[in-house]
Design an enzyme around this catalytic site. Structure first.
Site, PDB file in Angstrom:
ATOM      1  CG  ASP A   4      27.796   9.726   5.281  1.00  0.00           C
ATOM      2  OD1 ASP A   4      28.793  10.109   4.642  1.00  0.00           O
ATOM      3  OD2 ASP A   4      26.982   8.919   4.805  1.00  0.00           O
TER       4      ASP A   4
ATOM      5  CG  HIS B   3      20.982  18.380   5.059  1.00  0.00           C
ATOM      6  ND1 HIS B   3      21.056  19.539   4.332  1.00  0.00           N
ATOM      7  CD2 HIS B   3      22.035  17.620   4.633  1.00  0.00           C
ATOM      8  CE1 HIS B   3      22.083  19.480   3.508  1.00  0.00           C
ATOM      9  NE2 HIS B   3      22.699  18.325   3.662  1.00  0.00           N
TER      10      HIS B   3
HETATM   11  P1  IMP Z   1      29.686  12.929   2.460  1.00  0.00           P
HETATM   12  O1  IMP Z   1      30.840  13.854   2.449  1.00  0.00           O
HETATM   13  O2  IMP Z   1      30.031  11.508   2.403  1.00  0.00           O
HETATM   14  O3  IMP Z   1      28.699  13.262   3.539  1.00  0.00           O
HETATM   15  O4  IMP Z   1      29.003  13.159   1.069  1.00  0.00           O
HETATM   16  C1  IMP Z   1      27.834  13.839   0.988  1.00  0.00           C
HETATM   17  C2  IMP Z   1      27.577  14.231  -0.435  1.00  0.00           C
HETATM   18  O5  IMP Z   1      26.197  14.563  -0.462  1.00  0.00           O
HETATM   19  C3  IMP Z   1      28.343  15.486  -0.855  1.00  0.00           C
HETATM   20  O6  IMP Z   1      29.507  15.209  -1.548  1.00  0.00           O
HETATM   21  C4  IMP Z   1      27.317  16.175  -1.731  1.00  0.00           C
HETATM   22  O7  IMP Z   1      27.372  15.627  -3.003  1.00  0.00           O
HETATM   23  C5  IMP Z   1      25.998  15.785  -1.084  1.00  0.00           C
HETATM   24  N1  IMP Z   1      25.612  16.787  -0.066  1.00  0.00           N
HETATM   25  C6  IMP Z   1      25.553  16.640   1.282  1.00  0.00           C
HETATM   26  N2  IMP Z   1      25.173  17.774   1.891  1.00  0.00           N
HETATM   27  C7  IMP Z   1      25.002  18.669   0.908  1.00  0.00           C
HETATM   28  C8  IMP Z   1      24.616  20.040   0.907  1.00  0.00           C
HETATM   29  O8  IMP Z   1      24.388  20.709   1.935  1.00  0.00           O
HETATM   30  N3  IMP Z   1      24.535  20.592  -0.304  1.00  0.00           N
HETATM   31  C9  IMP Z   1      24.784  19.933  -1.461  1.00  0.00           C
HETATM   32  N4  IMP Z   1      25.165  18.688  -1.519  1.00  0.00           N
HETATM   33  C10 IMP Z   1      25.268  18.032  -0.340  1.00  0.00           C
END
Ligand code: IMP
Length: 209
Positions: free
Chosen positions: A72, A181
Site C-alpha cells: 500500500d 519508495h
Molecule cells: P494503492 O494501490 O492502494 O497502493 O494506491 C496507491 C496510489 O498511490 C496509486 O493509485 C497512485 O495513485 C499512488 N502511487 C503509489 N505509488 C506510486 C508511484 O510509484 N507512482 C505514482 N503514483 C503512485
C-alpha cells in the site's frame, strides 16, 4: 506446478510489471490476481498504509491458500496536511483516473510555495493463517506545476526527484526502481529473499492441512 509461488495481491498492471521486474531471478513463481478468477475485493479502509497492506496480503493469502505480497502506498504532501495519503488512488473520487487525481492535486497546489512531498510504500508478505513480514520505503521529492513525462503510472508525471532532476515519469523503469519508495522496500526484500523463503516454508508448514 511450481511448489513455491507468491501471489501479488494487485490487479494494477503498473505495479505487477514493477514487482515482477524486482523479483525476477528468484526461484519462485510470481503470480498476480490477474492469474485467478474473480475474488472479492478488499475494502481499503485502513487508517495507515500498514493496515491496508496487511488487509490485502492476508485476505489474498487466505482466499487463495498461497503466500501473498501486497503493498500500500501513496503520496504525502506537506502543504496539504499529508493528503492524498491513504486516499491517493481515490483522491478525486471513488473511481477517479490517474489524470483526474493529478488534476485535483495540481489545482489544490495552485499558488502553494511549499511543494515538498514524499512517496511512502509498505510491503507485506503474509501467509494464509495470518503471520506476516513488513517492509517500508520512502522517497522525497517535490510536486511540479505541470505534468512532465510519459512513463510510469499514478502521480509519476507530477513527482519531481531533485537528485536526478527528473519526474518519476521521465525516468526509465530501472531508474525509478533504484530510487522509488517501492524500489527501496523491494530492494530490502531482495537482499533477504533467501531468509524470506525459509520463513515462508516454516510458516506454511504450520498451516492446518
Ligand atoms: P494503492 O494501490 O492502494 O497502493 O494506491 C496507491 C496510489 O498511490 C496509486 O493509485 C497512485 O495513485 C499512488 N502511487 C503509489 N505509488 C506510486 C508511484 O510509484 N507512482 C505514482 N503514483 C503512485
Amino acid at each position: 506446478m511450481h511448489n513455491r509461488s507468491l501471489v501479488l495481491a494487485t490487479r494494477n498492471p503498473g505495479k505487477i510489471t514493477e514487482f515482477k521486474k524486482l523479483l525476477s531471478g528468484f526461484d519462485i513463481e510470481i503470480k498476480s490476481l490477474a492469474d485467478f478468477g474473480p475474488i472479492p475485493q478488499v475494502v481499503e479502509d485502513g487508517a495507515t498504509f500498514d493496515d491496508n497492506a496487511y488487509k490485502k496480503a492476508h485476505f489474498t493469502a487466505k482466499v487463495l491458500g498461497l503466500p501473498a505480497l501486497a503493498d500500500d502506498s501513496g503520496l504525502i504532501v506537506d502543504a496539504l496536511g499529508g493528503a492524498p495519503g491513504v486516499r491517493s488512488a481515490r483522491y478525486a473520487g471513488a473511481s477517479a483516473t490517474d489524470a483526474e487525481n493529478i488534476q485535483k492535486l495540481l489545482a489544490d497546489m495552485e499558488g502553494v510555495m511549499d511543494r515538498k512531498a514524499v512517496f511512502e510504500a509498505v510491503i507485506i508478505i503474509a501467509v494464509p493463517r495470518g503471520p506476516a513480514l513488513t517492509y517500508e520505503g520512502r522517497c522525497e521529492g517535490e510536486i511540479t506545476h505541470a505534468v512532465m513525462g510519459e512513463n510510469g503510472f499514478g502521480y509519476d508525471p507530477v513527482f519531481y526527484y531533485p537528485p536526478l532532476k527528473k519526474t518519476f515519469a521521465q525516468m526509465s523503469p530501472e531508474e525509478k526502481n533504484r530510487v522509488s519508495h517501492r524500489g527501496k522496500a523491494m530492494s530490502e526484500i531482495r537482499d533477504e529473499f533467501d531468509k524470506i523463503m525459509i520463513w515462508l516454508q516454516n510458516r506454511l508448514a504450520e498451516e492446518p492441512a
